[in-house]
Every structure is written in structure tokens, then in C-alpha cells.
Scaffold this motif. Structure first.
Motif, PDB file in Angstrom:
ATOM      1  N   LEU A 136     -22.425 -27.772  -6.343  1.00  0.00           N
ATOM      2  CA  LEU A 136     -21.868 -26.747  -5.462  1.00  0.00           C
ATOM      3  C   LEU A 136     -22.496 -25.381  -5.742  1.00  0.00           C
ATOM      4  CD1 LEU A 136     -18.066 -27.704  -5.470  1.00  0.00           C
ATOM      5  CD2 LEU A 136     -19.788 -28.242  -3.731  1.00  0.00           C
ATOM      6  N   GLU A 137     -22.808 -25.109  -7.011  1.00  0.00           N
ATOM      7  CA  GLU A 137     -23.419 -23.824  -7.355  1.00  0.00           C
ATOM      8  C   GLU A 137     -24.862 -23.711  -6.874  1.00  0.00           C
ATOM      9  OE1 GLU A 137     -22.685 -23.698 -11.597  1.00  0.00           O
ATOM     10  OE2 GLU A 137     -21.222 -22.083 -11.303  1.00  0.00           O
ATOM     11  N   GLU A 138     -25.506 -24.850  -6.681  1.00  0.00           N
ATOM     12  CA  GLU A 138     -26.886 -24.827  -6.171  1.00  0.00           C
ATOM     13  C   GLU A 138     -26.955 -24.281  -4.752  1.00  0.00           C
ATOM     14  OE1 GLU A 138     -28.386 -28.766  -6.605  1.00  0.00           O
ATOM     15  OE2 GLU A 138     -28.502 -28.663  -8.805  1.00  0.00           O
ATOM     16  N   GLN A 139     -25.821 -24.335  -4.037  1.00  0.00           N
ATOM     17  CA  GLN A 139     -25.764 -23.799  -2.669  1.00  0.00           C
ATOM     18  C   GLN A 139     -24.581 -22.838  -2.581  1.00  0.00           C
ATOM     19  OE1 GLN A 139     -26.575 -26.613   0.574  1.00  0.00           O
ATOM     20  NE2 GLN A 139     -26.803 -28.222  -0.973  1.00  0.00           N
ATOM     21  N   PRO A 140     -24.743 -21.615  -3.150  1.00  0.00           N
ATOM     22  CA  PRO A 140     -23.625 -20.670  -3.231  1.00  0.00           C
ATOM     23  C   PRO A 140     -22.986 -20.397  -1.871  1.00  0.00           C
ATOM     24  CG  PRO A 140     -25.545 -19.862  -4.434  1.00  0.00           C
ATOM     25  CD  PRO A 140     -25.989 -21.054  -3.660  1.00  0.00           C
ATOM     26  N   TYR A 148     -21.425 -25.114   2.255  1.00  0.00           N
ATOM     27  CA  TYR A 148     -20.779 -26.418   2.146  1.00  0.00           C
ATOM     28  C   TYR A 148     -21.762 -27.488   1.682  1.00  0.00           C
ATOM     29  CZ  TYR A 148     -16.605 -24.767   4.583  1.00  0.00           C
ATOM     30  OH  TYR A 148     -15.454 -24.114   4.926  1.00  0.00           O
ATOM     31  N   VAL A 149     -21.275 -28.380   0.829  1.00  0.00           N
ATOM     32  CA  VAL A 149     -22.013 -29.572   0.428  1.00  0.00           C
ATOM     33  C   VAL A 149     -21.171 -30.760   0.887  1.00  0.00           C
ATOM     34  CG1 VAL A 149     -22.975 -30.906  -1.479  1.00  0.00           C
ATOM     35  CG2 VAL A 149     -22.968 -28.393  -1.589  1.00  0.00           C
ATOM     36  N   SER A 150     -21.770 -31.650   1.643  1.00  0.00           N
ATOM     37  CA  SER A 150     -20.993 -32.742   2.232  1.00  0.00           C
ATOM     38  C   SER A 150     -20.490 -33.704   1.164  1.00  0.00           C
ATOM     39  CB  SER A 150     -21.844 -33.513   3.243  1.00  0.00           C
ATOM     40  OG  SER A 150     -22.834 -34.268   2.585  1.00  0.00           O
ATOM     41  N   GLY A 151     -19.359 -34.322   1.466  1.00  0.00           N
ATOM     42  CA  GLY A 151     -18.819 -35.336   0.574  1.00  0.00           C
ATOM     43  C   GLY A 151     -19.785 -36.492   0.417  1.00  0.00           C
ATOM     44  N   SER A 170     -21.239 -37.851  -3.025  1.00  0.00           N
ATOM     45  CA  SER A 170     -21.026 -39.266  -3.331  1.00  0.00           C
ATOM     46  C   SER A 170     -22.334 -39.951  -3.680  1.00  0.00           C
ATOM     47  CB  SER A 170     -20.364 -39.938  -2.126  1.00  0.00           C
ATOM     48  OG  SER A 170     -20.225 -41.321  -2.354  1.00  0.00           O
ATOM     49  N   ARG A 171     -23.362 -39.627  -2.906  1.00  0.00           N
ATOM     50  CA  ARG A 171     -24.679 -40.250  -3.131  1.00  0.00           C
ATOM     51  C   ARG A 171     -25.262 -39.798  -4.474  1.00  0.00           C
ATOM     52  NH1 ARG A 171     -26.559 -38.921   1.375  1.00  0.00           N
ATOM     53  NH2 ARG A 171     -27.600 -36.988   0.762  1.00  0.00           N
ATOM     54  N   GLU A 172     -25.133 -38.517  -4.783  1.00  0.00           N
ATOM     55  CA  GLU A 172     -25.708 -37.972  -6.013  1.00  0.00           C
ATOM     56  C   GLU A 172     -25.006 -38.520  -7.258  1.00  0.00           C
ATOM     57  OE1 GLU A 172     -28.022 -35.874  -8.644  1.00  0.00           O
ATOM     58  OE2 GLU A 172     -28.336 -36.048  -6.464  1.00  0.00           O
ATOM     59  N   LEU A 173     -23.663 -38.631  -7.193  1.00  0.00           N
ATOM     60  CA  LEU A 173     -22.906 -39.074  -8.362  1.00  0.00           C
ATOM     61  C   LEU A 173     -22.686 -40.579  -8.385  1.00  0.00           C
ATOM     62  CD1 LEU A 173     -22.279 -35.946  -8.321  1.00  0.00           C
ATOM     63  CD2 LEU A 173     -20.097 -36.555  -9.370  1.00  0.00           C
ATOM     64  N   GLN A 174     -23.043 -41.237  -7.269  1.00  0.00           N
ATOM     65  CA  GLN A 174     -22.905 -42.689  -7.155  1.00  0.00           C
ATOM     66  C   GLN A 174     -21.452 -43.128  -7.367  1.00  0.00           C
ATOM     67  OE1 GLN A 174     -25.966 -44.257  -9.861  1.00  0.00           O
ATOM     68  NE2 GLN A 174     -27.357 -44.426  -8.125  1.00  0.00           N
ATOM     69  N   ILE A 175     -20.549 -42.379  -6.755  1.00  0.00           N
ATOM     70  CA  ILE A 175     -19.136 -42.752  -6.738  1.00  0.00           C
ATOM     71  C   ILE A 175     -18.633 -42.584  -5.309  1.00  0.00           C
ATOM     72  CG2 ILE A 175     -18.694 -42.138  -9.146  1.00  0.00           C
ATOM     73  CD1 ILE A 175     -17.513 -39.524  -8.219  1.00  0.00           C
ATOM     74  N   SER A 176     -17.475 -43.146  -5.017  1.00  0.00           N
ATOM     75  CA  SER A 176     -16.963 -43.109  -3.654  1.00  0.00           C
ATOM     76  C   SER A 176     -16.524 -41.700  -3.254  1.00  0.00           C
ATOM     77  CB  SER A 176     -15.774 -44.068  -3.522  1.00  0.00           C
ATOM     78  OG  SER A 176     -14.657 -43.559  -4.236  1.00  0.00           O
ATOM     79  N   ARG A 177     -16.384 -41.484  -1.944  1.00  0.00           N
ATOM     80  CA  ARG A 177     -15.931 -40.183  -1.465  1.00  0.00           C
ATOM     81  C   ARG A 177     -14.471 -39.943  -1.858  1.00  0.00           C
ATOM     82  NH1 ARG A 177     -18.350 -39.093   4.541  1.00  0.00           N
ATOM     83  NH2 ARG A 177     -17.235 -37.146   4.131  1.00  0.00           N
ATOM     84  N   LEU A 183     -17.384 -30.487   7.208  1.00  0.00           N
ATOM     85  CA  LEU A 183     -18.532 -29.895   6.527  1.00  0.00           C
ATOM     86  C   LEU A 183     -18.651 -30.281   5.048  1.00  0.00           C
ATOM     87  CD1 LEU A 183     -18.244 -26.312   8.057  1.00  0.00           C
ATOM     88  CD2 LEU A 183     -19.836 -28.128   8.725  1.00  0.00           C
ATOM     89  N   GLY A 184     -17.532 -30.602   4.404  1.00  0.00           N
ATOM     90  CA  GLY A 184     -17.590 -30.959   2.983  1.00  0.00           C
ATOM     91  C   GLY A 184     -16.866 -29.941   2.129  1.00  0.00           C
ATOM     92  N   TYR A 185     -17.486 -29.556   1.022  1.00  0.00           N
ATOM     93  CA  TYR A 185     -16.850 -28.678   0.054  1.00  0.00           C
ATOM     94  C   TYR A 185     -17.753 -27.492  -0.277  1.00  0.00           C
ATOM     95  CZ  TYR A 185     -14.215 -33.013  -0.752  1.00  0.00           C
ATOM     96  OH  TYR A 185     -13.462 -34.143  -0.590  1.00  0.00           O
ATOM     97  N   ARG A 186     -17.118 -26.344  -0.558  1.00  0.00           N
ATOM     98  CA  ARG A 186     -17.894 -25.221  -1.073  1.00  0.00           C
ATOM     99  C   ARG A 186     -17.077 -24.482  -2.133  1.00  0.00           C
ATOM    100  NH1 ARG A 186     -18.303 -20.427   3.521  1.00  0.00           N
ATOM    101  NH2 ARG A 186     -16.084 -20.308   4.068  1.00  0.00           N
TER     102      ARG A 186
END
Length: 327
Positions: free
Chosen positions: A10-14, A17-20, A24-31, A54-57
Motif C-alpha cells: 500500500l505504501e508503494e502507491q501512496p 488504491y491497490v486492488s484486492g 491476493s496475487r502478490e501474497l498468494q492468499i485469498s481475497r 477499487l480495493g484498499y488505500r
């Protein structure tokens, strides 16, 4: 550590929004697992805005207590000899007591980011969420007679009240013996626990809890009418390290004054900051309940209460109701 990685992403995109799906894809866990991790982060003081589309920010992070920052802000002080910063503990009082029994010197300071079983006077629990308050205990070895221990409780209340007023400019007062109030609502807890030998204090553990950046949602509903925080009252976040440093500076000054000149100066300061005096109230003591008007402290630290018959009685231990209007 999924939580840390989510914050990094999330900090990489101050403020963006970063989509769920991306998380999920980056951490390899479910949404669903992402959502649970987000909720955990929010409970730790992170403000994260969620949008179904949009996801989370990340909107804000909790202020972090770090050793370098604390040491910098405590430069020039001599009381604190060592600081132990801990993540989660049951109670800083328990940790400090164990260390004191092991010989920890006066000035050992324990600070936790989160307490699971914080406690106040008379065994009451204390709301101590992660990242939002100051939860600390200080080891003292004053070497004074046991009967003077209540004076240290009053000293701690004066030190904390003066410290918080300097940090926030809020109107804060002391309700006997050591509750700090803003507009009748409690913002801190002070608990001094002591161990004595041959009628002299071996050590005292001064526990301090300050509701710094708690929001209304952090309190159980039954406490909203009686508890508040510096954030709620001031409208803005307070740096927790400033609260720690201000208290230590005030306490060190007053503790030295107490050791040099006795309780007299502390009594004068306490009476000046009190919201208890000269107001009719009801007290619930071990000897029974009665009404009276507190008029000051005696040289031992007892509250002097004037009863309706004109007699003045010293009170060392009692619960006190809210002052009566017009009293």
C-alpha cells in the motif's frame, strides 16, 4: 508476515488504491484472507480506506514508539536508566514487577505498544489497544517509609497532568486521588503498586496508561459516557513519544523536589490542579459512605473532607461520586 507486506504494498502507491486481486496475487492468499488482514491492521491503528470496486488505500499509520526517538526526546534527563520497548504484553506492571524482583534499578521503564490485560485501581481493566496509547510502568526505589506511598500516587498525578497540559493545551484536571479528567471524562489511569520490607518501601511500580489516539469506536459502548482520549478532545493525533517524554521530565523534576523538600510542594501543586476540591460529593470508604466537601490534602496525602456537622475527617481510601452541581 502478511501484515507487513500489505503495508509495504500500500505504501508503494501512496494514497492510491491497490486492488484486492493484486494483493491476493502478490501474497498468494485469498481475497477473504486479505480482508481479514486489513481488519487486523485497522485494529492496530492503521487507517485503511476500502472500496468494493477499487480495493484498499492507506490513509494513515499509527505513530510508532521507537528507542532512538525516545532517547533523543529524553536527552538531558537522568531518571530513566533503561527503556524496554515491548510489542504486546499482558500488563507492563507485571513485567516491571518481575524485573524489580530481579534487581532492576530505579529508572527502569517498560513501555508496551499493546496490553491484553491492562489494569487500573481496584483491579479494574483498562482499554489498551495497539498503537493508540501510552502504556508504561516505571520502577522506583524511593527508600521511604511505607506510610508515605500514597504521596507518590499524588505526585504521579501532578506530573502526568502537567505533562499532558503542556503537550495538548487541553483543560485537564485531577479527580482525587489520581484520575485525570477532561470535561468529566477520564483520559488516563495511574496505578502505583509497592513492596515493602521492615516498614520501608523496597520498590514502587508506577503504572501509567494514557488514552492518546483512541477513537470512539475503540471503547465499549458502556464507557463512552465516562472515558475519552486526547485525540477525541483535541481533534488531532498526538505523538505518543511526546507524551512519554513530557511525563518523564515532569516526574523527574517533581520526584527530585519531593526528595529534597518533602510533600509540601507536591500538595500545593495537586490542590491547584484538582477538580475535586470545594464541591459537595459522596464518598464510599471502607468505613462506610458519607457526604462531604473536600477542602484539601493533609501533610500525609490524605484528602481532608468537611462533613455537614463541620467536622473534618482525613480520607486515605475511598471511591468518590461526581461532584454535585452547585456544590
Amino acid at each position: 508476515m502478511n501484515n507487513n507486506r500489505i503495508i509495504e504494498l500500500l505504501e508503494e502507491q501512496p494514497r492510491q488504491y491497490v486492488s484486492g486481486e493484486a494483493l491476493s496475487r502478490e501474497l498468494q492468499i485469498s481475497r477473504t484472507a486479505i480482508w481479514k488482514q486489513i481488519k487486523k491492521l485497522e485494529s492496530q491503528g492503521f487507517e485503511i480506506e476500502a472500496s468494493r470496486r477499487l480495493g484498499y488505500r492507506l490513509m494513515s499509520k499509527p505513530s510508532q514508539l521507537t528507542l532512538p526517538v525516545l532517547l533523543k526526546k529524553l536527552e538531558g534527563t537522568a531518571l530513566v536508566r533503561s527503556i524496554k520497548l515491548l510489542d504486546t504484553v499482558d500488563s507492563t506492571q507485571n513485567v516491571a514487577q518481575r524485573l524489580a524482583e530481579e534487581g532492576a534499578p530505579e529508572g527502569t521503564l517498560i513501555i508496551a505498544d499493546h496490553q491484553t490485560s491492562g489494569r487500573g485501581r481496584h483491579g479494574r481493566s483498562w482499554v489498551s489497544p495497539a498503537g493508540k496509547g501510552v502504556w508504561m510502568s516505571l520502577v522506583l526505589r524511593p527508600g521511604i517509609p511505607l506510610q508515605f506511598a500514597p504521596q507518590l500516587t499524588l505526585l504521579a498525578a501532578v506530573a502526568l497532568c502537567r505533562a499532558l497540559k503542556s503537550v495538548t493545551s487541553l483543560e485537564i484536571g485531577i479527580k482525587w486521588p489520581n484520575d485525570l479528567l477532561i470535561g468529566g471524562k477520564k483520559i488516563s489511569g495511574i496505578l502505583l503498586e509497592s513492596t515493602a520490607e521492615d516498614e520501608r518501601l523496597r520498590y514502587v511500580i508506577a503504572g501509567i496508561g494514557v488514552s492518546v489516539n483512541l477513537e470512539r469506536g475503540d471503547y465499549p459502548p458502556e464507557l463512552l459516557d465516562v472515558a475519552t482520549s486526547l485525540l477525541i478532545e483535541s481533534g488531532g493525533q498526538i505523538e505518543r513519544s511526546d507524551v512519554v517524554a513530557a511525563f518523564i521530565r515532569e516526574f523527574e523534576h517533581l520526584y527530585a523536589l519531593y526528595q529534597q523538600e518533602g510533600f509540601g510542594p507536591i500538595r500545593t501543586l495537586w490542590e491547584a490542579l484538582s477538580v475535586t476540591l470545594h464541591k459537595l460529593t459522596r464518598l464510599y470508604s471502607p468505613a462506610g459512605e458519607f457526604e462531604g466537601t473536600p477542602i484539601g490534602l493533609d501533610e500525609r496525602g490524605a484528602l481532608l473532607v468537611k462533613k455537614s456537622d463541620g467536622s473534618i475527617v482525613p480520607v486515605f481510601s475511598a471511591e468518590m461520586s461526581a461532584p454535585k452541581a452547585g456544590g
